[in-house]
Design a protein around this motif. Structure first.
Motif, short mmCIF file in Angstrom:
data_model
loop_
_atom_site.label_atom_id
_atom_site.label_comp_id
_atom_site.label_asym_id
_atom_site.label_seq_id
_atom_site.Cartn_x
_atom_site.Cartn_y
_atom_site.Cartn_z
N LEU A 6 17.79 39.80 10.37
CA LEU A 6 16.84 40.48 10.57
C LEU A 6 15.55 40.48 10.32
N PHE A 7 14.02 39.51 10.70
CA PHE A 7 12.76 40.55 10.30
C PHE A 7 12.07 40.88 11.99
N THR A 8 11.24 41.99 10.33
CA THR A 8 10.38 42.58 11.52
C THR A 8 9.12 42.52 10.92
N CYS A 9 7.62 42.27 11.92
CA CYS A 9 6.39 42.66 11.28
C CYS A 9 5.38 44.04 12.35
N PHE A 10 4.79 44.22 11.89
CA PHE A 10 3.60 45.71 11.72
C PHE A 10 2.78 44.92 13.52
N GLY A 11 3.06 44.01 13.59
CA GLY A 11 1.81 43.49 14.64
C GLY A 11 1.69 41.66 14.78
N GLN A 12 0.50 41.55 15.90
CA GLN A 12 0.50 40.02 15.84
C GLN A 12 -0.04 39.06 14.87
N LYS A 13 -0.61 39.40 13.36
CA LYS A 13 -1.40 38.69 12.57
C LYS A 13 0.25 38.67 11.52
N GLU A 14 0.58 39.53 11.70
CA GLU A 14 1.77 38.87 10.25
C GLU A 14 2.97 38.38 11.92
N ARG A 15 3.34 38.33 13.48
CA ARG A 15 3.91 37.68 13.43
C ARG A 15 4.48 35.89 13.15
N LEU A 35 10.98 40.67 20.38
CA LEU A 35 11.20 42.53 20.79
C LEU A 35 10.38 42.98 20.49
N ASP A 36 9.92 43.95 21.77
CA ASP A 36 9.32 45.51 20.86
C ASP A 36 10.52 45.68 20.01
N ASN A 37 10.26 46.63 19.52
CA ASN A 37 10.95 47.74 18.21
C ASN A 37 11.41 48.71 19.19
N PRO A 38 12.63 48.71 19.44
CA PRO A 38 12.60 50.28 20.01
C PRO A 38 12.44 51.54 19.53
N LEU A 39 12.15 51.28 18.56
CA LEU A 39 11.94 52.68 17.02
C LEU A 39 10.47 52.47 17.41
N LYS A 40 9.72 51.88 17.37
CA LYS A 40 8.44 52.09 17.36
C LYS A 40 7.74 53.23 17.71
N PRO A 41 6.78 53.46 17.25
CA PRO A 41 6.23 55.38 17.57
C PRO A 41 5.69 55.02 18.98
N CYS A 72 5.64 52.04 11.79
CA CYS A 72 6.89 51.51 11.94
C CYS A 72 6.92 50.00 12.29
N SER A 73 7.70 48.69 11.61
CA SER A 73 7.29 47.52 12.48
C SER A 73 7.25 47.68 14.00
N ALA A 74 6.45 46.72 14.74
CA ALA A 74 6.62 46.70 15.74
C ALA A 74 7.09 45.94 16.72
N VAL A 75 7.71 45.28 15.89
CA VAL A 75 7.93 43.79 16.24
C VAL A 75 9.43 43.49 15.61
N VAL A 76 10.88 43.14 16.36
CA VAL A 76 11.65 42.35 15.81
C VAL A 76 12.38 41.03 15.86
N TRP A 77 12.41 40.48 15.58
CA TRP A 77 13.67 39.13 15.63
C TRP A 77 14.65 38.95 14.73
N TRP A 78 15.58 37.94 15.54
CA TRP A 78 17.27 37.93 14.31
C TRP A 78 16.78 35.91 14.32
N ALA A 79 17.55 35.62 13.21
CA ALA A 79 17.31 34.28 12.74
C ALA A 79 18.75 34.23 11.91
N LYS A 80 19.23 32.43 12.02
CA LYS A 80 20.62 32.91 11.31
C LYS A 80 20.93 31.36 10.96
N GLY A 81 20.31 31.19 9.60
CA GLY A 81 20.20 29.82 9.08
C GLY A 81 19.24 29.15 9.66
N SER A 82 18.89 27.50 8.93
CA SER A 82 18.35 26.60 8.84
C SER A 82 18.24 25.34 9.25
N ALA A 83 17.65 25.10 10.97
CA ALA A 83 17.82 23.08 10.67
C ALA A 83 17.65 22.29 10.12
#
Length: 124
Positions: A6-15, A35-41, A72-83
Motif C-alpha cells: 500500500l502506497f500513500t501520498c499527501f497530495g499531487q506533488k507526492e503523487r 484513489l481518494d483515501n476514505p479516511l482523509k479528513p 492524513c494521506s489523501a491518496v492511496v494505491w496498491w502495487a505488487k511486484g515489478s515488470a
C-alpha cells in the motif's frame, strides 16, 4: 514472493514523484490505481488530537505555499511486484534510482523550491 504494498501520498506533488519513481523507473505492477483515501479528513472535520498547526514564515509560504490538508494521506494505491527482471531491478535500485533522485533534487532546487527555506534560515 510478490507481496502487495500500500502506497500513500499527501497530495499531487507526492503523487507525481511516486509515478516517476515507482511506476516508471521501477515499473511497479499496479493492483489498484490512485484513489481518494476514505479516511482523509473532510473540510468540516476539526481534529483535536495529534495535530500541531505550523505557521510558515512569509518567505517560505511565498515559495512553498501548499493548500493540501496534511493530517492524513489523501491518496492511496496498491502495487505488487515489478515488470522488471532481476538484473533490471538491481540496476534501477543501485544506479538509475540514485541518479534520478539526484536529478530531481537538482531540478527542484533550480526552480527555487528551497529559496524560502534558505532565506528563512539566513535571516534567523
Amino acid at each position: 514472493a510478490d507481496v502487495p504494498v500500500l502506497f500513500t501520498c499527501f497530495g499531487q506533488k507526492e503523487r507525481q514523484g511516486e509515478t516517476v519513481i515507482l511506476r516508471h523507473l521501477f515499473q511497479a505492477k499496479v493492483l489498484v490505481d490512485f484513489l481518494d483515501n476514505p479516511l482523509k479528513p473532510l473540510p468540516e472535520d476539526k481534529p483535536t488530537r495529534h495535530v500541531r498547526a505550523a505557521e510558515l514564515t512569509a518567505s517560505i509560504a511565498s515559495v512553498e505555499a501548499d493548500s493540501d490538508v496534511r493530517l492524513c494521506s489523501a491518496v492511496v494505491w496498491w502495487a505488487k511486484g515489478s515488470a522488471l527482471g532481476g538484473e533490471e531491478l538491481q540496476q534501477a535500485a543501485e544506479v538509475k534510482g540514485p541518479q534520478l533522485l539526484k536529478e530531481l533534487t537538482q531540478s527542484f532546487a533550480a526552480r527555487g523550491a528551497y529559496k524560502g527555506w534558505t532565506e528563512s534560515l539566513s535571516s534567523g
